[in-house]
Structure formats: structure tokens, C-alpha cells
Design a protein around this motif. Structure first.
Motif: not given
Length: 222
Positions: A41-56, A172-177, A24-25
């Protein structure tokens, strides 16, 4: 061969250790450097998401367009800040119940793998003193598809030389489940049920589970 007929695959961030605050920081610092803010809240949406997709996602939230080369530079910059932060981590940042459960599994001869999107998992495990618990490491350096694709977990089962049906995944992430379910594995969700749809059981942290409960979960799943 392990007599328990069970294998465990753990996500890293938010399951075993608390690195979410550093992600987050670092992302917030990047967003601020580009002239906009980045919320929890936006950071929560990045859980389990890789670096490139997070940046996008972040660039989209900021309404900013960058070339592929520029995106690569920004991702590297964020990662350099993140690595600087996690290089100062210690075993005090291991989450509740992690050490106890990993110790119990190791004592029982249960094979354990890491299944994480992180490309810095080796450094994090080393800094937090958890490396010796893992028989296999599958992370962002060794897979081509990120969660919710099941590749990371299927590769974990392969390296542990066991069938997917023998595996329990901790996420701990929906994408991981979603990825674990696609791999036909049992899933223990860490967090809240509303954020982890499809998980076989949801707990607050790893202190709420033990080997006997995991065996019962697998038996029920089959």
C-alpha cells in the motif's frame, strides 16, 4: 511531419513494462535494513515519484531522520539493488498491448517519446527490446522537476517538435495524470478510474487502445 497530427508520450514503469515489483523489493530491502517494514500500500503511494522524494516518504513512515549526505547514500544503495534486479529483465516483462501499440504507432509514422521519472530508463528499454520505438527520451536524467510538474511532458513535446495539444500521454500514476493535464495534453490512464482522477479515459492495459481511438480522443479533447 506526421500526417496524423498526433504524438504519444509514454510513462515507463507500470505502463510499458512491469518494474514496480523491483522498486518494491529494493525499497523493502532498504526499509528492512533500517529496522522497519514497507507495505504494498505504501509502495502504491510512490508511483510516479522520484527517488529522493520516495526515500523521504519511506524515512518518514519509519520515523527515521537522516542527514542529506546519509540520504544520498541510502538512495544510491537502493538504486544499486534495483539496477542489479532490472539488469536481468527481458522482453517477457513488457506489459500486455505495449508491443502491438508501439508497432502500430511506428508503422503510421506517429512520433513517440518516453516521459518517465526513472533514471534507469535506457537500461530498461534496452533489456526489454523497446528502445527502437522511441524518437525521444525524457527521464529523470534530463529534467529538474518531477511529476506532477509538467516539465517531463512539455520537454517531450518539444523534442518531438509538436504542440502539447497534439500529445496523448499514457500514465499509471495520479501524479503523472496531474502533470499531463497541467501540460494541456490528453491523458490515457492505465489502471482504475478511482486511482487516476482527471484522466480522459482509463483502460486496464494498452491492449485496450489503438491509433483510431487515440485520434478520436484528441478530436474530442479539442
Amino acid at each position: 511531419m506526421n500526417t496524423t497530427q498526433i504524438a504519444c508520450i509514454f510513462d515507463l514503469d507500470g505502463v510499458l513494462v512491469d518494474t514496480a515489483v523491483y522498486h518494491y523489493q529494493a525499497w523493502k530491502k532498504l526499509a528492512n535494513s533500517l529496522g522497519f517494514d514497507f507495505s504494498h500500500a505504501q509502495n502504491e503511494q510512490l508511483k510516479g515519484v522520484n527517488r529522493q522524494r520516495s526515500l523521504e516518504k519511506i524515512l518518514n513512515w519509519g520515523g527515521i531522520t537522516k542527514t542529506a549526505a546519509e540520504q544520498e547514500e541510502l538512495a544510491a544503495l537502493k538504486n544499486s539493488w534495483y539496477v542489479e534486479m532490472i539488469s536481468k529483465m527481458s522482453d517477457t516483462e513488457v506489459l500486455p498491448g505495449s508491443l502491438k501499440l508501439l508497432t502500430e504507432l511506428q508503422a503510421a509514422g506517429v512520433p513517440v517519446a518516453l516521459g518517465s521519472a526513472s533514471k534507469n530508463s535506457g537500461l530498461i528499454l534496452e533489456r526489454t527490446g523497446l528502445s527502437h520505438f522511441f524518437n525521444a527520451i525524457v527521464d529523470g536524467n534530463s529534467v529538474t522537476s518531477s511529476k506532477p510538474d509538467p516539465e517531463v511532458f512539455l520537454k517531450g513535446a518539444e523534442l518531438l517538435r509538436t504542440e502539447p495539444s497534439n500529445c496523448v500521454v499514457f500514465e499509471d500514476a495520479a501524479a503523472g495524470v496531474e502533470a499531463a493535464l497541467a501540460a494541456k495534453m490528453a491523458v490515457v490512464g492505465i489502471g482504475t478510474a478511482e486511482n487516476l482522477p482527471g484522466a480522459d479515459v482509463v483502460i486496464e492495459d494498452l491492449s485496450k487502445i489503438n491509433l483510431e481511438k487515440l485520434k478520436a480522443l484528441l478530436q474530442h479533447k479539442s
